[in-house]
Design a protein around this motif. Structure first.
Motif, PDB file in Angstrom:
ATOM      1  N   LYS A  45      17.239   8.121 -31.347  1.00 44.35           N
ATOM      2  CA  LYS A  45      16.765   9.454 -31.020  1.00 44.35           C
ATOM      3  C   LYS A  45      17.908  10.215 -30.403  1.00 44.35           C
ATOM      4  O   LYS A  45      18.744   9.643 -29.717  1.00 44.35           O
ATOM      5  CB  LYS A  45      15.594   9.369 -30.037  1.00 44.35           C
ATOM      6  CG  LYS A  45      14.285   9.144 -30.740  1.00 44.35           C
ATOM      7  CD  LYS A  45      13.123   9.442 -29.840  1.00 44.35           C
ATOM      8  CE  LYS A  45      12.810   8.272 -28.942  1.00 44.35           C
ATOM      9  NZ  LYS A  45      11.517   8.399 -28.284  1.00 44.35           N
ATOM     10  N   ALA A  60      14.572  -2.557 -29.261  1.00 46.19           N
ATOM     11  CA  ALA A  60      14.680  -1.174 -28.818  1.00 46.19           C
ATOM     12  C   ALA A  60      15.502  -1.197 -27.543  1.00 46.19           C
ATOM     13  O   ALA A  60      15.204  -1.962 -26.626  1.00 46.19           O
ATOM     14  CB  ALA A  60      13.302  -0.590 -28.562  1.00 46.19           C
ATOM     15  N   LYS A  63      19.386   4.291 -23.705  1.00 48.80           N
ATOM     16  CA  LYS A  63      20.651   5.000 -23.790  1.00 48.80           C
ATOM     17  C   LYS A  63      21.753   4.327 -22.965  1.00 48.80           C
ATOM     18  O   LYS A  63      22.854   4.086 -23.440  1.00 48.80           O
ATOM     19  CB  LYS A  63      20.393   6.421 -23.279  1.00 48.80           C
ATOM     20  CG  LYS A  63      21.590   7.318 -23.188  1.00 48.80           C
ATOM     21  CD  LYS A  63      21.104   8.673 -22.670  1.00 48.80           C
ATOM     22  CE  LYS A  63      22.275   9.554 -22.273  1.00 48.80           C
ATOM     23  NZ  LYS A  63      21.793  10.866 -21.793  1.00 48.80           N
ATOM     24  N   ARG A  64      21.414   4.017 -21.708  1.00 48.35           N
ATOM     25  CA  ARG A  64      22.430   3.450 -20.819  1.00 48.35           C
ATOM     26  C   ARG A  64      22.981   2.138 -21.354  1.00 48.35           C
ATOM     27  O   ARG A  64      24.172   1.859 -21.235  1.00 48.35           O
ATOM     28  CB  ARG A  64      21.835   3.216 -19.418  1.00 48.35           C
ATOM     29  CG  ARG A  64      21.859   4.438 -18.549  1.00 48.35           C
ATOM     30  CD  ARG A  64      22.615   4.175 -17.239  1.00 48.35           C
ATOM     31  NE  ARG A  64      21.925   3.223 -16.390  1.00 48.35           N
ATOM     32  CZ  ARG A  64      21.125   3.577 -15.382  1.00 48.35           C
ATOM     33  NH1 ARG A  64      20.903   4.822 -15.128  1.00 48.35           N
ATOM     34  NH2 ARG A  64      20.557   2.672 -14.635  1.00 48.35           N
ATOM     35  N   ILE A  65      22.116   1.315 -21.925  1.00 45.58           N
ATOM     36  CA  ILE A  65      22.562   0.039 -22.470  1.00 45.58           C
ATOM     37  C   ILE A  65      23.455   0.292 -23.680  1.00 45.58           C
ATOM     38  O   ILE A  65      24.512  -0.316 -23.822  1.00 45.58           O
ATOM     39  CB  ILE A  65      21.358  -0.848 -22.841  1.00 45.58           C
ATOM     40  CG1 ILE A  65      20.562  -1.181 -21.577  1.00 45.58           C
ATOM     41  CG2 ILE A  65      21.810  -2.118 -23.542  1.00 45.58           C
ATOM     42  CD1 ILE A  65      19.353  -2.038 -21.810  1.00 45.58           C
TER      43      ILE A  65
ATOM     44  N   TYR B 371       9.399   2.487 -27.203  1.00 46.31           N
ATOM     45  CA  TYR B 371      10.575   3.179 -27.749  1.00 46.31           C
ATOM     46  C   TYR B 371      10.297   4.675 -27.887  1.00 46.31           C
ATOM     47  O   TYR B 371      11.094   5.509 -27.474  1.00 46.31           O
ATOM     48  CB  TYR B 371      10.937   2.572 -29.105  1.00 46.31           C
ATOM     49  CG  TYR B 371      11.935   3.400 -29.904  1.00 46.31           C
ATOM     50  CD1 TYR B 371      13.288   3.391 -29.583  1.00 46.31           C
ATOM     51  CD2 TYR B 371      11.510   4.191 -30.973  1.00 46.31           C
ATOM     52  CE1 TYR B 371      14.195   4.148 -30.302  1.00 46.31           C
ATOM     53  CE2 TYR B 371      12.416   4.944 -31.702  1.00 46.31           C
ATOM     54  CZ  TYR B 371      13.756   4.925 -31.364  1.00 46.31           C
ATOM     55  OH  TYR B 371      14.646   5.680 -32.074  1.00 46.31           O
ATOM     56  N   ILE B 372       9.132   4.984 -28.453  1.00 44.88           N
ATOM     57  CA  ILE B 372       8.792   6.382 -28.703  1.00 44.88           C
ATOM     58  C   ILE B 372       8.753   7.176 -27.401  1.00 44.88           C
ATOM     59  O   ILE B 372       9.230   8.297 -27.323  1.00 44.88           O
ATOM     60  CB  ILE B 372       7.420   6.474 -29.416  1.00 44.88           C
ATOM     61  CG1 ILE B 372       7.516   5.835 -30.808  1.00 44.88           C
ATOM     62  CG2 ILE B 372       6.942   7.902 -29.523  1.00 44.88           C
ATOM     63  CD1 ILE B 372       6.177   5.578 -31.452  1.00 44.88           C
ATOM     64  N   MET B 373       8.181   6.557 -26.364  1.00 48.10           N
ATOM     65  CA  MET B 373       7.989   7.276 -25.116  1.00 48.10           C
ATOM     66  C   MET B 373       9.180   7.165 -24.173  1.00 48.10           C
ATOM     67  O   MET B 373       9.146   7.706 -23.068  1.00 48.10           O
ATOM     68  CB  MET B 373       6.730   6.779 -24.406  1.00 48.10           C
ATOM     69  CG  MET B 373       5.444   7.031 -25.176  1.00 48.10           C
ATOM     70  SD  MET B 373       5.203   8.762 -25.605  1.00 48.10           S
ATOM     71  CE  MET B 373       4.719   9.414 -24.009  1.00 48.10           C
ATOM     72  N   ASP B 374      10.216   6.440 -24.591  1.00 48.11           N
ATOM     73  CA  ASP B 374      11.347   6.213 -23.682  1.00 48.11           C
ATOM     74  C   ASP B 374      11.979   7.520 -23.217  1.00 48.11           C
ATOM     75  O   ASP B 374      12.342   7.664 -22.058  1.00 48.11           O
ATOM     76  CB  ASP B 374      12.398   5.317 -24.344  1.00 48.11           C
ATOM     77  CG  ASP B 374      13.482   4.898 -23.360  1.00 48.11           C
ATOM     78  OD1 ASP B 374      13.127   4.256 -22.359  1.00 48.11           O
ATOM     79  OD2 ASP B 374      14.655   5.241 -23.580  1.00 48.11           O
ATOM     80  N   GLY B 375      12.081   8.483 -24.138  1.00 48.71           N
ATOM     81  CA  GLY B 375      12.685   9.757 -23.778  1.00 48.71           C
ATOM     82  C   GLY B 375      11.917  10.438 -22.665  1.00 48.71           C
ATOM     83  O   GLY B 375      12.482  10.862 -21.655  1.00 48.71           O
ATOM     84  N   ALA B 474      15.576   4.066 -13.464  1.00 47.83           N
ATOM     85  CA  ALA B 474      15.698   3.008 -14.461  1.00 47.83           C
ATOM     86  C   ALA B 474      15.824   3.593 -15.861  1.00 47.83           C
ATOM     87  O   ALA B 474      15.642   2.919 -16.843  1.00 47.83           O
ATOM     88  CB  ALA B 474      14.479   2.091 -14.392  1.00 47.83           C
ATOM     89  N   GLU B 475      16.140   4.868 -15.945  1.00 51.90           N
ATOM     90  CA  GLU B 475      16.166   5.474 -17.267  1.00 51.90           C
ATOM     91  C   GLU B 475      17.274   4.865 -18.117  1.00 51.90           C
ATOM     92  O   GLU B 475      18.331   4.471 -17.626  1.00 51.90           O
ATOM     93  CB  GLU B 475      16.400   6.977 -17.133  1.00 51.90           C
ATOM     94  CG  GLU B 475      17.739   7.283 -16.515  1.00 51.90           C
ATOM     95  CD  GLU B 475      17.857   8.734 -16.104  1.00 51.90           C
ATOM     96  OE1 GLU B 475      16.903   9.241 -15.517  1.00 51.90           O
ATOM     97  OE2 GLU B 475      18.903   9.322 -16.370  1.00 51.90           O
ATOM     98  N   GLY B 476      17.011   4.796 -19.402  1.00 52.12           N
ATOM     99  CA  GLY B 476      18.045   4.313 -20.320  1.00 52.12           C
ATOM    100  C   GLY B 476      18.261   2.826 -20.292  1.00 52.12           C
ATOM    101  O   GLY B 476      19.200   2.326 -20.886  1.00 52.12           O
ATOM    102  N   THR B 477      17.409   2.089 -19.569  1.00 50.24           N
ATOM    103  CA  THR B 477      17.601   0.649 -19.530  1.00 50.24           C
ATOM    104  C   THR B 477      16.499  -0.087 -20.295  1.00 50.24           C
ATOM    105  O   THR B 477      16.231  -1.248 -20.054  1.00 50.24           O
ATOM    106  CB  THR B 477      17.622   0.131 -18.085  1.00 50.24           C
ATOM    107  OG1 THR B 477      16.428   0.570 -17.446  1.00 50.24           O
ATOM    108  CG2 THR B 477      18.810   0.654 -17.330  1.00 50.24           C
ATOM    109  N   LEU B 478      15.868   0.642 -21.209  1.00 55.10           N
ATOM    110  CA  LEU B 478      14.839   0.010 -22.025  1.00 55.10           C
ATOM    111  C   LEU B 478      15.435  -1.165 -22.797  1.00 55.10           C
ATOM    112  O   LEU B 478      16.538  -1.078 -23.331  1.00 55.10           O
ATOM    113  CB  LEU B 478      14.298   1.037 -23.026  1.00 55.10           C
ATOM    114  CG  LEU B 478      13.325   0.521 -24.086  1.00 55.10           C
ATOM    115  CD1 LEU B 478      11.994   0.177 -23.463  1.00 55.10           C
ATOM    116  CD2 LEU B 478      13.134   1.548 -25.177  1.00 55.10           C
ATOM    117  N   LEU B 479      14.716  -2.279 -22.812  1.00 59.10           N
ATOM    118  CA  LEU B 479      15.139  -3.415 -23.624  1.00 59.10           C
ATOM    119  C   LEU B 479      13.880  -4.177 -24.015  1.00 59.10           C
ATOM    120  O   LEU B 479      13.258  -4.829 -23.195  1.00 59.10           O
ATOM    121  CB  LEU B 479      16.098  -4.318 -22.837  1.00 59.10           C
ATOM    122  CG  LEU B 479      16.599  -5.554 -23.557  1.00 59.10           C
ATOM    123  CD1 LEU B 479      17.229  -5.194 -24.883  1.00 59.10           C
ATOM    124  CD2 LEU B 479      17.595  -6.306 -22.697  1.00 59.10           C
TER     125      LEU B 479
END
Lengths: 78, 666
Positions: A45, A60, A63-65, B371-375, B474-479
């Motif tokens: 995205k 998934a 961004k940071r990663i 994933y969809i809601m990560d933003g 914790a933004e952007g650290t989705l895994l």
């Protein structure tokens, strides 16, 4: 370059993982994302998260990663 | 053979990656009514069941899905502790054969622990579908000779073979050396093992402990803290790499025609996780879920109401003809049947809601939602993963709070736990259905929708404020792993939905039953004994204390005060309280509603009051079960009390705002 700069559909090989949180690095490694691992960007995205394919699994990642994963493009048929 | 029964019970641990079908396999053996879901963090506690095979009792333990045996997450700690301390005799390592490469990483770690391991190769049907082939002779060879059994959890095939392997293999034991590391590392392992043995005597899993010490594993260092043992250098990276190198060798030798067919999942994902359309599609799906819940549920509800009416009438006349005392008749008919029965009529709505949620989970879509809601979640300082408990919260807050365990950081967990109760759980559904139907006529569904939306907005708003106060984010650290899409399995969905329906019925039979009796007592007695005048009862007295506080929100009636207090036992009780308080036998029927709404209208209770009431019910203190869960998960009474206070004040403020501002317009 970092994964964050990558394009959908392209294949990359991991050159290094540089994240400020060690736990995330270990977790990525446990999921099979190591140096020399090949990955493909499935989806991304704008300014956001990525879907990548590593060792037959989809991940998934935020961004940071993505910004902390150093990659190099490989040609698809290689 | 008769002596079989005397033999020792065997303990078998089921372990595997998330989404490998482990719980489905476990269910196939035990028939246990467990929750099976398609994203990490479902089996948060271990679950036990048992089965008998060839006269031998097997105690089966289902452990949380994990990717490795480190101690980075709660799930990993639970699993590891169980294997080390619970005397597990045999480990069944369930692997997703279609994603063998990643799954084998856990396998290699399990083998290092030195316990008997059996590999259950699940999802072989997908492997075949894709035209892949696995060399079933070479694979066990490369894994140190452990049994490898192809199974299908969904089709329930290979189950007996697996149990057979358990009985045979458990006596054989296993060598603990499958992966041979590079010389430098092997030397370090040997050194550490020797040091361990010198200081702590002979250990059963010394190689494993040595490896964990070389990884500088926090927990193991605590167990074996002596200086000479803990190594200076952290070898974790090398250990992981060399394991994966060995996996590469295994894959090279055993897996053929990898990915020869295009995968349907990728095509579906192009649509469902589309950068632009992903969010609207998700919102559309949720809207559809609630539309179904209200319309189909309401359609089925009619039959339940008729049934309840007949039952209530019959019970009343039977009791009268039996000459049962008036007070007992009142307790049974006005208290229990009105309270519990009224709640049961909402079962169809609840059923449809959980059916839809089960579908979303089992199909593999739910993980995509992260994933969809990560933003959007990033803007709130949270990762997309925190959205999953919130969606679960539409069902029930208790499992939603437990699902926050999948979040790595304590701070993110607490934030998510704080906002999850704002997601309208199914227990609040009856309140909306009842009051929206009574006061908003043809706009009833719209009114109910708006409450769901209000709940989501309250959650988002709270998270936003918190993220502004506390800058650590914790933004952007989705895994998160995105599993393959699959057509939902009827058995899995049936188990899931039945579990929820059972919970609901149990709640109706216990909490709501008790609450109805207590309420009936409070409303029919005062210090002078039984009273005919409800307005002079204990209940009225308690409610009157709250009257002035609730007045600015348009809820200044002692009955509402009583209903709200009772609602803390379970939110549905707000509804059953109204039936008991106003003496209406079948509150969810057309006649019951007309009766109640005319009673309320007579005292000036209008649509606006009703809306303020619904807002208050949405936001105020969650039910006792949720509070207990939150206390348990946060390990903090102080935090939990703070949360309750916040919710009460917030609910009151919002209800007052709605009533006061609404009053200007209507």
């Amino acid at each position: 370059m970092t994964l964050y700069e990558g394009n959908i559909g392209s294949v990359y090989v991991v050159k290094g993982i540089h994240l400020d949180q060690d736990t995330i690095t270990r977790r990525l490694e446990a999921l099979g994302l190591n140096e020399m691992t090949k990955l493909q960007i499935q989806n991304r995205k704008r300014g956001g998260a990525f879907i990548i394919k590593v060792r037959g699994t989809r991940l998934a990642i935020g961004k940071r990663i993505a910004q902390g994963i150093e990659v190099e493009e490989v040609k698809e048929d290689a | 053979m008769p002596n079989h029964t005397k033999e020792k019970e065997l303990t078998v641990g089921f372990i595997g990656n998330p989404n490998c079908g482990k719980t489905t396999l476990f269910n196939a053996f035990t028939g246990a009514n467990l929750k099976v879901a398609n994203w990490p963090g479902v089996t948060v506690e271990r679950v036990e069941g048992s089965t008998v095979y060839k006269g031998r009792t097997l105690r089966l333990i289902d452990l949380p899905g994990i990717y490795s045996l480190t101690s980075y997450s709660i799930e990993e700690k639970v699993s590891r502790k169980c294997i080390v301390e619970e005397n597990i005799d045999v480990i069944i390592n369930v692997v997703d054969a279609s994603s063998l490469e990643r799954n084998l990483y856990l396998t290699l770690q399990l083998l290092e622990m030195g316990k008997p391991v059996i590999l259950a190769l699940n999802m072989m049907d997908i492997v075949e579908e894709r035209g892949m082939e696995i060399d079933l002779h070479r694979l066990p060879e490369m894994l140190g000779g452990i049994p490898v059994v192809p199974v299908s959890a969904r089709k329930r095939s290979g189950l007996d073979v697996l149990l057979h392997a358990v009985l045979h293999h458990y006596e054989e034991g296993v060598g603990d050396r499958v992966v041979h590391y590079e010389p430098e590392l092997e030397e370090a392992i040997a050194r550490t093992e020797t040091a361990l043995k010198e200081q702590y005597g002979e250990l059963t899993h010394s190689r494993w402990y040595a490896i964990k010490l070389l990884e500088q594993d926090e927990e193991i260092i605590q167990y074996y803290p002596k200086g000479a043992v803990s190594p200076e250098i952290n070898y974790e990276k090398q250990i992981i790499h060399q394991k994966y190198n060995y996996i590469d060798e295994i894959i090279e030798d055993t897996l053929f025609h990898k990915d020869s067919k295009a995968q349907a999942t990728d095509k579906v994902d192009q649509v469902l996780t589309h950068p632009v359309w992903g969010v609207p599609i998700f919102l559309g799906i949720m809207a559809l879920v609630f539309f179904m819940t209200f319309t189909v549920g309401d359609f089925l509800k009619g039959y339940f109401e008729t049934g309840l009416e007949i039952f209530s009438g019959a019970a009343s006349s039977v009791l009268t003809s039996l000459g049962v005392a008036a007070w007992l008749r009142s307790l049974l008919v006005d208290g229990i049947i009105a309270g519990v029965g009224g709640i049961l009529t909402f079962l169809p709505n609840i059923f449809i809601l959980f059916l839809a949620l089960a579908f979303l989970e089992d199909s593999g879509y739910m993980a995509r939602v992260a994933y969809i809601m990560d933003g959007i979640m990033s803007m709130l300082g949270l990762s997309g993963k925190a959205f999953l408990p919130m969606v679960l919260g539409f069902g029930c807050t208790v499992p939603a709070v437990m699902a926050t365990r999948a979040l790595e950081k304590e701070k993110d967990r607490k934030r998510t736990i704080l906002i999850t109760p704002f997601m309208s759980c199914s227990a609040r559904l009856p309140i909306y259905v009842l009051f929206a139907d009574m006061f908003f006529g043809k706009y009833a569904m719209l009114a109910a929708y708006s409450l769901y939306l209000a709940g989501v907005l309250a959650a988002i708003g709270t998270a936003l404020v918190l993220s502004r106060i506390d800058k650590e984010r914790a933004e952007g650290t989705l895994l998160i792993e995105l599993p393959e899409y699959k057509s939902p399995n009827a058995r899995t969905i049936a188990i899931y939905v039945w579990e929820k329906v059972k919970d609901y019925l149990t709640k109706a039979g216990t909490t709501i039953f008790l609450a109805s009796i207590i309420l009936w007592f409070l409303l029919n007695f005062n210090f002078h004994g039984m009273t005919e005048q409800v307005s002079e009862s204990f209940g009225a007295g308690i409610g009157r204390i709250l009257e002035p506080i609730l007045k600015p929100a348009g809820l200044g009636m002692w009955q509402i005060g009583v209903a709200l207090i009772s609602g803390i036992s379970a939110k549905e009780v707000v509804v059953s309280s109204f039936s008991v308080l106003f003496g209406i036998g079948n509150i969810n029927s057309a006649a019951g509603m007309t009766e109640l709404s005319s009673m309320l209208s007579n005292v000036g209770f209008t649509g606006l009051n009703a809306y303020a009431l619904m807002i208050f019910c949405l936001l105020y203190t969650p039910c006792v079960a949720t509070i207990a869960t939150i206390k348990k998960e946060t390990h903090s009474v102080k935090w939990t009390l703070g949360m309750l206070l916040f919710q009460l004040v917030f609910a009151w403020l919002m209800a007052v705002l709605v009533y006061q501002i609404g009053g200007i317009f209507f």
